[in-house]
Design an enzyme around this catalytic site. Structure first.
Site, PDB file in Angstrom:
ATOM      1  N   TYR A 117      16.496  -2.148   1.519  1.00  0.00           N
ATOM      2  CA  TYR A 117      17.585  -1.598   0.717  1.00  0.00           C
ATOM      3  C   TYR A 117      17.217  -0.222   0.170  1.00  0.00           C
ATOM      4  O   TYR A 117      16.102  -0.002  -0.288  1.00  0.00           O
ATOM      5  CB  TYR A 117      17.889  -2.519  -0.474  1.00  0.00           C
ATOM      6  CG  TYR A 117      18.583  -3.806  -0.108  1.00  0.00           C
ATOM      7  CD1 TYR A 117      19.947  -3.827   0.165  1.00  0.00           C
ATOM      8  CD2 TYR A 117      17.883  -5.008  -0.058  1.00  0.00           C
ATOM      9  CE1 TYR A 117      20.591  -5.015   0.494  1.00  0.00           C
ATOM     10  CE2 TYR A 117      18.515  -6.197   0.262  1.00  0.00           C
ATOM     11  CZ  TYR A 117      19.865  -6.192   0.540  1.00  0.00           C
ATOM     12  OH  TYR A 117      20.501  -7.356   0.862  1.00  0.00           O
ATOM     13  N   GLY A 238      25.591 -25.522   1.563  1.00  0.00           N
ATOM     14  CA  GLY A 238      25.188 -25.053   2.873  1.00  0.00           C
ATOM     15  C   GLY A 238      25.966 -25.687   4.002  1.00  0.00           C
ATOM     16  O   GLY A 238      27.195 -25.838   3.938  1.00  0.00           O
ATOM     17  N   ASP A 270      30.629 -14.891   1.481  1.00  0.00           N
ATOM     18  CA  ASP A 270      31.778 -14.053   1.139  1.00  0.00           C
ATOM     19  C   ASP A 270      33.015 -14.524   1.887  1.00  0.00           C
ATOM     20  O   ASP A 270      34.116 -14.556   1.332  1.00  0.00           O
ATOM     21  CB  ASP A 270      31.492 -12.590   1.502  1.00  0.00           C
ATOM     22  CG  ASP A 270      30.180 -12.095   0.931  1.00  0.00           C
ATOM     23  OD1 ASP A 270      29.808 -12.543  -0.174  1.00  0.00           O
ATOM     24  OD2 ASP A 270      29.529 -11.258   1.582  1.00  0.00           O
TER      25      ASP A 270
END
Length: 350
Positions: A117, A238, A270
Site C-alpha cells: 500500500y 465465510g 463488499d
C-alpha cells in the site's frame, strides 16, 4: 428493516457511499511482487466497489471522497463515474496524492499473498467535516460507511462520528466493520469500531472480525448479544453462510453460502454488502436479502478482479427463488453468471 423516504426524488440517491478508493495494480502473472514484470491498472476500495456494483444493478448511487489533483485521481473519478456512479461530490486535493496499491495474484488467505500500500498521507486520509460536502453525503436513503475510513486519520474518524450521530435527517446508516488491524495507529481501533457499529442502523461483521477485534466467541448469537443496538445485524461466516438479525421482527435468519469455485477472494465482502443492500432497497424478505448477498459475492469470488459485475437481476432472482434443496445444490464456477453450458458450472434452475 424497511426503507422509507422520498425514493423517487431526483436529488435523493438510493445509496451514498463515502470512503477512499485507490488505483490498484494487478499482476500480469502469478509470483512475488519482486518477480512480476508488469501490472494492469484497476480501481479498488470497499465503498467504491459497493457503489459500482449497486449502480450496475440500476440503483442511484453516489460516491463521496477526496482524490489528488493528479492522473491517478483523474482515473478514479472517470472509472467510477463510468460505472454509472455519481461522482459530483468527489473533491480534489492539490497538496496530497491519490493512494495506490500493488498486490500479487494469490488469495489473501495464503502466506504467499503480498500487498504493498502507498496510501499514507493520501488525499482521502485528509477527509474531514470541513472539506466534505455533508449535504451531498446525507442525500440518500442509505449512507454506507466502513471501518477502513475510521482508521485513516483522526479527521476521518471525526467525520464518521459526525455522520453516525443521531439527527432527524440522518439516512439509514449502513456500516461494514472491515477490521484492518494494519491500518490502525494504536490499540484503540477495536473500541472505535464497536462504538461506530453501535451507532449504525445496519451492520455487517464477520465472525472472524468479531473474535479478532472484540474477543467475541460462540457464533452469530454471541455477536448479536455483544452488539444489540443496530436494527439489523448481518453476521458473515465465510464460506459457511450468513445470519441476519432483525429487531423489527425479532427474528434471526440463517442462509448457507452456495459452493463456489474461487478465482480470487478480494472484494467479496463488499459485493455481499452490495447485494444485501440492493435486496433491502427492493424490500425483499430477509432470507432473499442474504441469498442476494451470497450471489453477488459469488460473482466476485469467481472473477480474478477486485470489482466484478453483479449477477443479472433475472438470473439472481431465479436462483433466490429456489427451494432450500435447490439452493443447497448450487455449484458456481467462473462464468456462472453468463453461461451455464459447461460441466464445471452447474447452476440449477428453479
Amino acid at each position: 428493516m424497511t426503507l422509507t423516504g422520498p425514493c423517487n426524488a431526483p436529488d435523493v440517491m438510493d445509496v451514498v457511499a463515502l470512503g477512499e478508493s485507490m488505483v490498484t495494480f494487478l499482476p500480469s502473472r502469478p509470483g512475488r511482487l519482486a518477480d512480476v514484470p508488469s501490472f494492469e491498472r484497476a480501481i479498488g476500495g470497499a465503498e467504491s466497489n459497493l457503489a459500482c456494483g449497486l449502480a450496475a444493478a440500476g440503483h442511484r448511487v453516489r460516491w463521496v471522497s477526496r482524490v489528488g489533483a493528479d492522473g491517478f485521481g483523474d482515473h478514479l473519478v472517470t472509472a467510477i463515474g463510468g460505472h454509472g456512479v455519481d461522482v459530483s461530490a468527489v473533491r480534489r486535493d492539490p497538496a496530497r496524492p491519490t493512494g495506490v496499491y500493488f498486490r500479487t495474484a494469490g488469495d489473501r488467505a495464503t502466506d504467499a499473498h503480498e500487498v504493498a500500500y502507498y496510501r499514507a498521507g493520501s488525499a482521502a486520509s485528509a477527509m474531514s467535516t470541513h472539506n466534505v460536502d455533508l449535504a451531498a453525503v446525507r442525500a440518500g436513503r442509505v449512507l454506507h460507511l466502513s471501518g477502513i475510513t475510521a482508521a485513516l486519520s483522526d479527521t476521518c474518524l471525526d467525520l464518521l462520528r459526525e455522520l453516525t450521530a443521531p439527527r432527524e435527517d440522518r439516512p439509514v446508516v449502513s456500516f461494514d466493520v472491515n477490521h484492518r488491524p494494519g491500518l490502525w495507529r494504536d490499540a484503540g481501533g477495536p473500541a472505535v469500531l464497536l462504538d461506530l457499529a453501535r451507532a449504525a442502523d445496519l451492520v455487517f461483521v464477520g465472525v472472524d472480525e468479531a473474535q479478532d477485534a472484540w474477543g467475541v466467541t460462540g457464533g452469530p448469537e454471541a455477536i448479536r448479544a455483544a452488539l444489540p443496538e443496530p436494527s439489523v445485524l448481518v453476521v458473515k461466516d465465510g464460506a459457511r453462510g450468513a445470519t441476519v438479525f432483525d429487531r423489527a421482527t425479532d427474528s434471526a435468519v440463517y442462509v448457507p453460502a452456495p459452493e463456489v469455485r474461487v478465482a480470487a477472494a478480494t472484494g467479496a465482502g463488499d459485493a455481499f454488502a452490495a447485494g444485501f443492500l440492493s435486496a433491502t432497497l427492493r424490500d425483499l424478505p430477509l432470507r432473499d436479502r442474504l441469498r442476494h448477498g451470497h450471489l453477488w459475492a459469488a460473482a466476485t469470488l469467481t472473477s480474478p478482479a477486485d470489482l466484478a459485475p453483479p449477477p443479472a437481476r433475472d438470473t439472481a432472482d431465479g436462483l433466490v427463488a429456489l427451494d432450500d434443496t435447490g439452493w443447497e445444490k448450487l455449484r458456481l464456477g467462473p462464468g456462472w453468471n453468463h453461461t451455464t453450458d459447461r460441466a464445471d458450472e452447474e447452476v440449477p434452475t428453479p
